[in-house]
Design a protein around this motif. Structure first.
Motif, PDB file in Angstrom:
ATOM      1  N   LEU A  13       0.697  -1.116   0.083  1.00 51.47           N
ATOM      2  CA  LEU A  13      -0.107   0.166  -0.136  1.00 51.47           C
ATOM      3  C   LEU A  13       0.917   1.286   0.029  1.00 51.47           C
ATOM      4  O   LEU A  13       0.731   2.185  -0.796  1.00 51.47           O
ATOM      5  CB  LEU A  13      -0.796   0.120   1.194  1.00 51.47           C
ATOM      6  N   MET A  43      -5.866  -1.808   0.746  1.00 51.29           N
ATOM      7  CA  MET A  43      -6.694  -1.395   2.115  1.00 51.29           C
ATOM      8  C   MET A  43      -7.617  -2.174   2.566  1.00 51.29           C
ATOM      9  O   MET A  43      -7.604  -2.454   3.766  1.00 51.29           O
ATOM     10  CB  MET A  43      -7.321   0.096   1.751  1.00 51.29           C
ATOM     11  N   GLU A  47      -7.405  -3.994   6.334  1.00 50.33           N
ATOM     12  CA  GLU A  47      -8.567  -3.584   7.190  1.00 50.33           C
ATOM     13  C   GLU A  47      -9.089  -4.999   7.585  1.00 50.33           C
ATOM     14  O   GLU A  47      -9.387  -5.172   8.965  1.00 50.33           O
ATOM     15  CB  GLU A  47      -9.552  -3.101   6.536  1.00 50.33           C
ATOM     16  N   SER A  73      -1.604   9.264   2.391  1.00 49.74           N
ATOM     17  CA  SER A  73      -3.027   9.383   2.007  1.00 49.74           C
ATOM     18  C   SER A  73      -3.440  11.051   2.061  1.00 49.74           C
ATOM     19  O   SER A  73      -3.874  11.235   1.205  1.00 49.74           O
ATOM     20  CB  SER A  73      -3.808   8.612   2.870  1.00 49.74           C
TER      21      SER A  73
END
Length: 126
Positions: A13, A43, A47, A73
């Protein structure tokens, strides 16, 4: 997913966000937007791992990785917002350009002679 897998997912990521940042800074917003499906997948994987954990059970190095991802981000979001504002401003300028444009003709002395109708005919001085 175990800790090494989480580390790999956060690195993935982070790499995507760094690529997105480079694309945004070089003015390639469309290519940056094309990274969205890959970014969302990464993501969701993270999560899913975090859902089954206690909030403070991550090792310190994972927290640092997450903080870096959050920072990237936010930075990328600011770049997207700047691009959006720039495009909005450019569109507004283009739309307002026709309002200040004169449609007609000019006399030899530089005075304006307006067209009488949209057909392009203009008045002649008597």
């Amino acid at each position: 997913m175990n800790n090494p897998e989480l580390r790999a997912q956060t690195a993935r990521l982070r790499d995507i966000l760094l690529s997105e940042k480079d694309l945004l800074l070089t003015g390639r917003a469309r290519e940056a937007a094309e990274l969205m499906p890959v970014k969302m997948e990464a993501m969701q994987d993270i999560e899913a791992f975090l859902e089954s954990r206690e909030p403070n059970s991550l090792p310190v190095e994972h927290r640092a990785d997450m903080e870096q991802i959050v920072g990237l981000s936010k930075e990328n979001s600011a770049h997207f917002e700047a691009i959006r504002n720039g495009l909005r401003h450019a569109i507004d300028r283009l739309e307002s350009m026709h309002g200040s444009a004169y449609v007609g003709s000019y006399a030899q002395n530089g005075s304006k002679i307006p067209f009488t109708e949209v057909t392009g005919q203009f008045r002649r001085k008597a």
